[in-house]
Motif scaffolding. Structure first.
Motif, PDB file in Angstrom:
ATOM      1  N   PRO A  50      11.760   6.544   1.809  1.00 16.61           N
ATOM      2  CA  PRO A  50      11.538   7.853   2.434  1.00 16.61           C
ATOM      3  C   PRO A  50      11.950   9.034   1.549  1.00 16.61           C
ATOM      4  CG  PRO A  50      13.403   6.744   3.448  1.00 16.61           C
ATOM      5  CD  PRO A  50      12.782   5.767   2.513  1.00 16.61           C
ATOM      6  N   VAL A  51      12.937   8.867   0.702  1.00 23.56           N
ATOM      7  CA  VAL A  51      13.364   9.978  -0.168  1.00 23.56           C
ATOM      8  C   VAL A  51      12.272  10.284  -1.184  1.00 23.56           C
ATOM      9  CG1 VAL A  51      15.072  10.713  -1.856  1.00 23.56           C
ATOM     10  CG2 VAL A  51      15.807   9.476   0.176  1.00 23.56           C
ATOM     11  N   ALA A  52      11.713   9.254  -1.794  1.00 18.67           N
ATOM     12  CA  ALA A  52      10.639   9.467  -2.768  1.00 18.67           C
ATOM     13  C   ALA A  52       9.417  10.079  -2.102  1.00 18.67           C
ATOM     14  CB  ALA A  52      10.283   8.144  -3.434  1.00 18.67           C
ATOM     15  N   ALA A  53       9.110   9.678  -0.879  1.00 22.46           N
ATOM     16  CA  ALA A  53       7.977  10.249  -0.161  1.00 22.46           C
ATOM     17  C   ALA A  53       8.213  11.732   0.129  1.00 22.46           C
ATOM     18  CB  ALA A  53       7.740   9.483   1.136  1.00 22.46           C
ATOM     19  N   ASN A  54       9.421  12.091   0.487  1.00 18.76           N
ATOM     20  CA  ASN A  54       9.736  13.506   0.749  1.00 18.76           C
ATOM     21  C   ASN A  54       9.672  14.330  -0.536  1.00 18.76           C
ATOM     22  OD1 ASN A  54      10.037  13.280   3.506  1.00 18.76           O
ATOM     23  ND2 ASN A  54      12.202  12.761   3.356  1.00 18.76           N
ATOM     24  N   ILE A  55      10.131  13.763  -1.652  1.00 18.90           N
ATOM     25  CA  ILE A  55      10.050  14.476  -2.938  1.00 18.90           C
ATOM     26  C   ILE A  55       8.594  14.702  -3.321  1.00 18.90           C
ATOM     27  CG2 ILE A  55      10.498  14.255  -5.415  1.00 18.90           C
ATOM     28  CD1 ILE A  55      13.168  12.929  -4.656  1.00 18.90           C
ATOM     29  N   ALA A  56       7.750  13.689  -3.129  1.00 20.25           N
ATOM     30  CA  ALA A  56       6.319  13.840  -3.429  1.00 20.25           C
ATOM     31  C   ALA A  56       5.704  14.923  -2.556  1.00 20.25           C
ATOM     32  CB  ALA A  56       5.599  12.510  -3.235  1.00 20.25           C
ATOM     33  N   LEU A  57       6.082  14.980  -1.287  1.00 21.41           N
ATOM     34  CA  LEU A  57       5.569  16.011  -0.381  1.00 21.41           C
ATOM     35  C   LEU A  57       5.994  17.400  -0.829  1.00 21.41           C
ATOM     36  CD1 LEU A  57       4.195  16.695   2.361  1.00 21.41           C
ATOM     37  CD2 LEU A  57       6.471  16.544   3.356  1.00 21.41           C
ATOM     38  N   VAL A  58       7.244  17.566  -1.235  1.00 22.44           N
ATOM     39  CA  VAL A  58       7.731  18.865  -1.703  1.00 22.44           C
ATOM     40  C   VAL A  58       6.994  19.289  -2.978  1.00 22.44           C
ATOM     41  CG1 VAL A  58       9.761  20.036  -2.672  1.00 22.44           C
ATOM     42  CG2 VAL A  58       9.971  18.699  -0.581  1.00 22.44           C
ATOM     43  N   ILE A  59       6.750  18.347  -3.891  1.00 23.01           N
ATOM     44  CA  ILE A  59       6.020  18.666  -5.124  1.00 23.01           C
ATOM     45  C   ILE A  59       4.606  19.136  -4.802  1.00 23.01           C
ATOM     46  CG2 ILE A  59       4.993  17.623  -7.189  1.00 23.01           C
ATOM     47  CD1 ILE A  59       7.566  15.939  -7.423  1.00 23.01           C
ATOM     48  N   LEU A  60       3.931  18.460  -3.871  1.00 24.33           N
ATOM     49  CA  LEU A  60       2.582  18.877  -3.487  1.00 24.33           C
ATOM     50  C   LEU A  60       2.581  20.268  -2.835  1.00 24.33           C
ATOM     51  CD1 LEU A  60       1.075  15.561  -2.114  1.00 24.33           C
ATOM     52  CD2 LEU A  60       0.398  16.804  -4.158  1.00 24.33           C
ATOM     53  N   LEU A  61       3.548  20.532  -1.979  1.00 21.17           N
ATOM     54  CA  LEU A  61       3.621  21.848  -1.330  1.00 21.17           C
ATOM     55  C   LEU A  61       3.893  22.955  -2.336  1.00 21.17           C
ATOM     56  CD1 LEU A  61       5.555  21.050   1.963  1.00 21.17           C
ATOM     57  CD2 LEU A  61       3.205  21.832   1.738  1.00 21.17           C
ATOM     58  N   GLY A  88       0.832  -1.192   0.000  1.00 18.47           N
ATOM     59  CA  GLY A  88       0.000   0.000   0.000  1.00 18.47           C
ATOM     60  C   GLY A  88       0.863   1.236   0.000  1.00 18.47           C
ATOM     61  N   PRO A  89       0.236   2.413  -0.074  1.00 16.81           N
ATOM     62  CA  PRO A  89       1.023   3.645  -0.165  1.00 16.81           C
ATOM     63  C   PRO A  89       1.819   3.959   1.094  1.00 16.81           C
ATOM     64  CG  PRO A  89      -1.335   4.135  -0.115  1.00 16.81           C
ATOM     65  CD  PRO A  89      -1.184   2.655  -0.194  1.00 16.81           C
ATOM     66  N   VAL A  90       1.278   3.637   2.264  1.00 15.48           N
ATOM     67  CA  VAL A  90       2.001   3.954   3.500  1.00 15.48           C
ATOM     68  C   VAL A  90       3.235   3.075   3.629  1.00 15.48           C
ATOM     69  CG1 VAL A  90       1.827   3.985   6.011  1.00 15.48           C
ATOM     70  CG2 VAL A  90      -0.087   4.779   4.634  1.00 15.48           C
ATOM     71  N   SER A  91       3.107   1.782   3.336  1.00 18.43           N
ATOM     72  CA  SER A  91       4.282   0.911   3.438  1.00 18.43           C
ATOM     73  C   SER A  91       5.312   1.263   2.369  1.00 18.43           C
ATOM     74  CB  SER A  91       3.870  -0.553   3.326  1.00 18.43           C
ATOM     75  OG  SER A  91       3.323  -0.826   2.065  1.00 18.43           O
ATOM     76  N   TRP A  92       4.850   1.683   1.183  1.00 21.47           N
ATOM     77  CA  TRP A  92       5.786   2.104   0.136  1.00 21.47           C
ATOM     78  C   TRP A  92       6.574   3.325   0.596  1.00 21.47           C
ATOM     79  CZ3 TRP A  92       6.313   6.588  -2.725  1.00 21.47           C
ATOM     80  CH2 TRP A  92       7.214   6.515  -3.794  1.00 21.47           C
ATOM     81  N   MET A  93       5.885   4.285   1.238  1.00 22.76           N
ATOM     82  CA  MET A  93       6.573   5.489   1.720  1.00 22.76           C
ATOM     83  C   MET A  93       7.548   5.162   2.846  1.00 22.76           C
ATOM     84  SD  MET A  93       3.701   8.428   1.650  1.00 22.76           S
ATOM     85  CE  MET A  93       2.620   8.592   0.263  1.00 22.76           C
ATOM     86  N   ALA A  94       7.210   4.160   3.662  1.00 16.74           N
ATOM     87  CA  ALA A  94       8.131   3.761   4.729  1.00 16.74           C
ATOM     88  C   ALA A  94       9.389   3.120   4.151  1.00 16.74           C
ATOM     89  CB  ALA A  94       7.436   2.793   5.678  1.00 16.74           C
ATOM     90  N   ARG A  95       9.253   2.379   3.043  1.00 15.20           N
ATOM     91  CA  ARG A  95      10.417   1.753   2.418  1.00 15.20           C
ATOM     92  C   ARG A  95      11.205   2.740   1.557  1.00 15.20           C
ATOM     93  NH1 ARG A  95       6.496  -2.125   1.307  1.00 15.20           N
ATOM     94  NH2 ARG A  95       6.494  -1.519  -0.884  1.00 15.20           N
TER      95      ARG A  95
END
Length: 174
Positions: A68-79, A59-66
């Motif tokens: 973390p860099v991609a999850a942070n990049i996605a967060l920066v793009i959304l912001l 799922g998306p949460v487990s993918w973000m836990a594995r």
């Protein structure tokens, strides 16, 4: 050699029997799993102390836990996208809106609902039924009060319909 998993507790929590009847341990032989590759299986222990295998959560949460860099990049793009769209937001104190209904109320003091209906609403219904740009006319009779709700048709000019309704109601002879 085909391996099948035995119920837990029968020959041990991680034991397996092959089709020829020989018992093998989890470490020695590959136990048939639920479709997950062996490298993704991990030994787990539940609350009762029994051991078993479990595939990793998906799922998306487990993918973000594995990742973390991609999850942070996605967060920066959304912001950044939110900050760039902020100046384009329309904000109004008195927003524009279109009227969908026109309400006409007539007071007839001392009359009951049947007198209001026969004396006022029947004539009002006749006058309002011929107005262009109306979708529906609903009438309500109460004691000393008659109300007509005129629904404006989609695409009609509300100002023109209001003027036509006003002239139709003013043209009613008592």
């Amino acid at each position: 050699m085909k391996a099948t998993q035995t119920p837990q507790g029968a020959e041990g929590p991680l034991s397996a029997k092959s089709s020829d009847g020989n018992e093998t341990s989890r470490e020695a032989k590959d136990v048939v799993s639920k479709g997950a590759p062996e490298k993704y299986l991990r030994e787990t222990q539940n609350f009762s102390g029994q051991k078993g295998t479990q595939s990793p959560p998906r799922g998306p949460v487990s993918w973000m836990a594995r990742n973390p860099v991609a999850a942070n990049i996605a967060l920066v793009i959304l912001l950044v996208g939110g900050l760039l769209s902020l100046p384009r937001l329309r904000q109004e104190i008195f927003p524009e809106f279109q009227l969908d209904f026109i309400s006409v109320s007539v007071v007839y003091r001392g009359a009951d609902a049947t007198a209001v209906e026969s004396g006022i609403l029947l004539a009002m219904e006749e006058a309002l039924s011929g107005v262009d740009g109306t979708k529906e006319v609903s009438l309500t009779a109460r004691e000393s009060l008659g109300t007509a709700m005129v629904e404006i048709a989609f695409g009609a000019n509300p100002d023109k319909v209001l003027a036509d309704v006003r002239s139709a109601v003013d043209g009613i002879k008592s």
